[in-house]
Design a protein around this motif. Structure first.
Motif, mmCIF file in Angstrom:
data_model
loop_
_atom_site.group_PDB
_atom_site.id
_atom_site.type_symbol
_atom_site.label_atom_id
_atom_site.label_comp_id
_atom_site.label_asym_id
_atom_site.label_seq_id
_atom_site.Cartn_x
_atom_site.Cartn_y
_atom_site.Cartn_z
ATOM 1 N N LEU A 88 -39.814 -15.864 -33.759
ATOM 2 C CA LEU A 88 -39.468 -16.668 -34.676
ATOM 3 C C LEU A 88 -40.828 -17.118 -35.683
ATOM 4 O O LEU A 88 -40.803 -17.642 -36.539
ATOM 5 C CB LEU A 88 -39.032 -18.452 -34.261
ATOM 6 C CG LEU A 88 -37.741 -18.530 -33.892
ATOM 7 C CD1 LEU A 88 -37.517 -19.978 -33.364
ATOM 8 C CD2 LEU A 88 -36.947 -18.192 -35.252
ATOM 9 N N ALA A 89 -41.949 -16.980 -34.833
ATOM 10 C CA ALA A 89 -43.128 -17.304 -35.322
ATOM 11 C C ALA A 89 -43.339 -16.787 -36.899
ATOM 12 O O ALA A 89 -43.613 -17.687 -37.858
ATOM 13 C CB ALA A 89 -44.392 -16.849 -34.577
ATOM 14 N N PRO A 90 -43.127 -15.368 -37.216
ATOM 15 C CA PRO A 90 -43.192 -15.129 -38.682
ATOM 16 C C PRO A 90 -42.241 -15.947 -39.924
ATOM 17 O O PRO A 90 -42.907 -16.219 -40.718
ATOM 18 C CB PRO A 90 -42.804 -13.545 -38.640
ATOM 19 C CG PRO A 90 -42.805 -13.173 -37.087
ATOM 20 C CD PRO A 90 -42.751 -14.313 -36.486
ATOM 21 N N THR A 91 -40.958 -16.120 -39.174
ATOM 22 C CA THR A 91 -40.127 -16.614 -40.148
ATOM 23 C C THR A 91 -40.599 -18.261 -40.345
ATOM 24 O O THR A 91 -40.232 -18.567 -41.225
ATOM 25 C CB THR A 91 -38.834 -16.666 -39.502
ATOM 26 O OG1 THR A 91 -38.398 -15.335 -39.141
ATOM 27 C CG2 THR A 91 -37.488 -17.469 -40.250
ATOM 28 N N LEU A 92 -40.980 -18.966 -39.314
ATOM 29 C CA LEU A 92 -41.267 -20.249 -39.398
ATOM 30 C C LEU A 92 -42.809 -20.539 -39.922
ATOM 31 O O LEU A 92 -42.992 -21.702 -40.158
ATOM 32 C CB LEU A 92 -41.108 -21.085 -38.115
ATOM 33 C CG LEU A 92 -39.891 -21.141 -37.524
ATOM 34 C CD1 LEU A 92 -39.837 -21.667 -36.198
ATOM 35 C CD2 LEU A 92 -38.733 -21.831 -38.420
ATOM 36 N N ALA A 93 -43.656 -19.525 -39.954
ATOM 37 C CA ALA A 93 -45.005 -19.803 -40.243
ATOM 38 C C ALA A 93 -45.169 -20.598 -41.536
ATOM 39 O O ALA A 93 -45.932 -21.417 -41.681
ATOM 40 C CB ALA A 93 -45.725 -18.355 -40.398
ATOM 41 N N PRO A 94 -44.448 -20.197 -42.643
ATOM 42 C CA PRO A 94 -44.656 -21.126 -43.902
ATOM 43 C C PRO A 94 -43.959 -22.557 -43.825
ATOM 44 O O PRO A 94 -44.312 -23.384 -44.641
ATOM 45 C CB PRO A 94 -43.764 -20.041 -45.012
ATOM 46 C CG PRO A 94 -42.982 -19.136 -44.265
ATOM 47 C CD PRO A 94 -43.444 -19.135 -43.071
#
Length: 114
Positions: free
Chosen positions: A10-16
């Motif tokens: 999830l990290a890349p998706t939730l980063a913003p």
């Protein structure tokens, strides 16, 4: 552990999105259930500071079952159908409470719907 893999995925998706929750004061119902607990796992791993208050019928059971999460939240004991809360100034509300039960659906579908 599969949960760690989920959170890492999830990290890349939730980063913003995380920056929008920096300093948030979150009130959550259903935080001790299946989906709510997963959301708490994600919040605990998030690169932000946020306060989370979880409404729970049985905070002690959750503290015993998931102490690594319980130490990051404040509990308000109560049921989603009847609880009192002060004017705490929450910035976000996550309403995820439900009685997930096939038996309840059969015996009291109106309560399940509500």
């Amino acid at each position: 552990m599969i949960l760690d893999e989920d959170i890492a995925a999830l990290a890349p998706t939730l980063a913003p999105v995380w920056a929008k929750l920096e300093g948030a004061r979150i009130f959550m119902t259903g935080g001790t259930g299946f989906i709510g607990r997963w959301m708490l796992e994600a919040l605990v791993c998030a690169p932000i500071e946020a306060e989370v208050t979880v409404l729970s019928r049985n905070p002690r059971r959750f503290v015993n079952a998931a102490p690594h999460l319980a130490r990051h939240v404040t509990f308000l004991k109560g049921d989603v159908t009847a609880f009192e809360i002060s004017q705490a100034g929450f910035t976000h509300v996550i309403h995820g409470a439900t009685d997930a039960s096939a038996a309840l659906t059969a015996s009291d579908p109106n309560r399940m719907f509500a």
